[in-house]
Scaffold this active site. Structure first.
Site, PDB file in Angstrom:
ATOM      1  N   THR A   1      -8.852  -1.258   0.439  1.00 35.23           N
ATOM      2  CA  THR A   1      -9.525  -3.307   0.336  1.00 35.23           C
ATOM      3  C   THR A   1     -10.285  -3.163   1.297  1.00 35.23           C
ATOM      4  O   THR A   1      -9.699  -4.168   2.292  1.00 35.23           O
ATOM      5  CB  THR A   1      -8.572  -3.512  -0.393  1.00 35.23           C
ATOM      6  OG1 THR A   1      -8.678  -3.511  -1.635  1.00 35.23           O
ATOM      7  CG2 THR A   1      -9.722  -5.313  -0.297  1.00 35.23           C
TER       8      THR A   1
ATOM      9  N   ASN B   1       1.394 -11.036  -0.270  1.00 33.76           N
ATOM     10  CA  ASN B   1       1.792 -10.293  -1.710  1.00 33.76           C
ATOM     11  C   ASN B   1       1.939 -11.028  -3.064  1.00 33.76           C
ATOM     12  O   ASN B   1       1.712 -10.246  -3.708  1.00 33.76           O
ATOM     13  CB  ASN B   1       1.534  -8.586  -1.025  1.00 33.76           C
ATOM     14  CG  ASN B   1       0.103  -8.622  -0.856  1.00 33.76           C
ATOM     15  OD1 ASN B   1      -0.804  -7.752  -1.100  1.00 33.76           O
ATOM     16  ND2 ASN B   1       0.676  -8.246   0.627  1.00 33.76           N
TER      17      ASN B   1
ATOM     18  N   THR C   1      -5.288  -9.272  -5.078  1.00 34.03           N
ATOM     19  CA  THR C   1      -5.947  -9.097  -4.750  1.00 34.03           C
ATOM     20  C   THR C   1      -6.703  -7.025  -4.707  1.00 34.03           C
ATOM     21  O   THR C   1      -5.310  -6.429  -4.856  1.00 34.03           O
ATOM     22  CB  THR C   1      -6.686  -8.999  -2.869  1.00 34.03           C
ATOM     23  OG1 THR C   1      -5.737  -8.792  -1.865  1.00 34.03           O
ATOM     24  CG2 THR C   1      -7.152 -10.545  -3.530  1.00 34.03           C
TER      25      THR C   1
END
Length: 400
Positions: free
Chosen positions: A187, A395, A400
């Site tokens: 990411t 997290n 995400t």
């Protein structure tokens, strides 16, 4: 030949402009950014190797096959536009409207997204922001750097002013990434501009080499994402003779591009979610590059090595354990391991070392591990972050 770090990022190239606005995709921050080139360009890109790809990635992969003249890049944060019901529709509408607003062709618009996976993208909010984006285009890219951030804690920008025997050119870049970072890209998004005069084929080749030596050698948590993209565009306005082969200026340009990508990649590791330290593992003396790479990745992705570094524990046992399960070829009777400058393991057994000195070294914000296999000439290195309590907390809140 001269190279100088300069302030700024993508807008150090004279014909490049950028802007950013708050479109309501996130709670408070800038969340849609635009890059625009006033000149024709040549472009190249590399993408995630995850089999599940976000709608913008699927679109861009198809777009790049035609070697297009990319004139605009539209990016949003807050929503990955991945694994959702309206991904393809959102891309088509946004790209079409950007082209219309700028007076360019649809296939001259590149698109990227980052954020939460699985939710429909409220693309009407992006479309509604376009008038303001176009109106505020300028030579300041600071807002754009913020607009692409998700769990990042700081903007990642870097630029170089280069001179090759009096022929000046620039390279500027901006990136985002803090979690789901793993070799072969994750990411993270990176956008690079340059004015070097170069063909598409040679720009593509240079980018792939630079990415292999930088973004593909970082790890935060071992997760590979759906949206990774590294994109480069050149306005070709530098005074050098066009690069059409692997000549001397191509090598010089590629080296500087690699430097820029490495700088941005290390910023991503430094900003790893909850990270307190940046570590580098260097493998030397391997029989093959594949073996060196296998060991470096095994150590960099080891949760036990990461947590030991967070705890400032010079735990060489965890390091050699990761070497052992890497599947690489090596002999423990030739293996040596250094933490910093201290030899901690050699030829199958622990080495007596100054514990006070190495304990002091482990308190540094940057840690280096050297693994010497002693059986060949191949090398490989990777940068990675430690793994802290805060990583779990972050997290548990962000998806995400």
């Amino acid at each position: 030949m001269k190279v100088k770090e300069i302030s700024g990022s993508i807008c150090v190239v004279p014909s490049i402009e950028a802007s950013a606005v708050y479109a309501g995709l996130t709670k408070k921050k800038l969340d849609v950014g635009l890059i625009y080139s006033k000149r024709p360009t040549v472009s190249a890109a590399v993408f995630t190797q995850n089999a599940i790809k976000a709608a913008p990635v699927i679109y861009d992969i198809s777009l790049m096959k035609s070697m297009p003249d990319i004139r605009a890049v539209i990016v949003n944060s807050g929503n990955a536009n991945a694994c959702n019901a309206n991904g393809e529709e959102a891309v088509d509408v946004i790209v079409s409207r950007v082209a219309q607003k700028l007076g360019i062709l649809k296939n001259q618009v590149f698109i990227a997204s980052t954020g939460v996976i699985g939710e429909d993208l409220p693309y009407d909010k992006v479309v509604s922001s376009l008038d303001n984006l176009v109106l505020t285009l300028s030579s300041n890219a600071s807002g754009f750097a913020e607009a692409i951030m998700t769990t990042d804690t700081f903007k990642k920008e870097y630029a170089l002013d280069c001179s090759f025997y009096g022929k000046q050119f620039h390279i500027g870049g901006v990136a985002k990434g803090a979690g789901m970072i793993h070799p072969n890209m994750a990411t993270m998004l990176a956008f690079i501009t340059t004015d070097i005069n170069i063909t598409h084929e040679m720009l593509d080749k240079a980018l792939r080499e630079a990415v292999d030596k930088s973004f593909n050698r970082i790890s935060v948590d071992g997760d590979t994402s759906t949206n990774d993209t590294v994109f480069i565009m050149s306005t070709n306005e530098a005074p050098n003779e066009r690069i059409e082969s692997e000549n001397e200026i191509y090598r010089f340009f590629t080296d500087q591009l690699t430097q820029l990508c490495t700088k941005l990649a290390k910023m991503i590791v430094k900003d790893g979610e909850g990270a307190t330290k940046v570590a580098e593992v260097v493998v030397v003396g391997a029989f093959s590059k594949k073996d060196a790479q296998l060991i470096a990745r095994s150590v960099a992705n080891s949760l036990l090595v990461k947590t030991a570094i967070f705890g400032e524990d010079p735990n060489w046992g965890r390091i050699i354990d990761a070497v052992g399960y890497s599947t690489a070829y090596f002999s423990i009777n030739r293996l040596k391991v250094f933490i910093g400058d201290t030899l901690v393991f050699a030829y199958g057994r622990r080495v007596d070392f100054d514990k006070a000195a190495i304990d002091s070294y482990m308190k540094n914000s940057e840690i280096k591990i050297l693994i010497d296999l002693g059986i060949g000439i191949c090398t490989y290195n990777m940068w990675f972050s430690d793994l802290s309590y805060d990583y779990v907390k972050i997290n548990a809140e962000y998806h995400t």
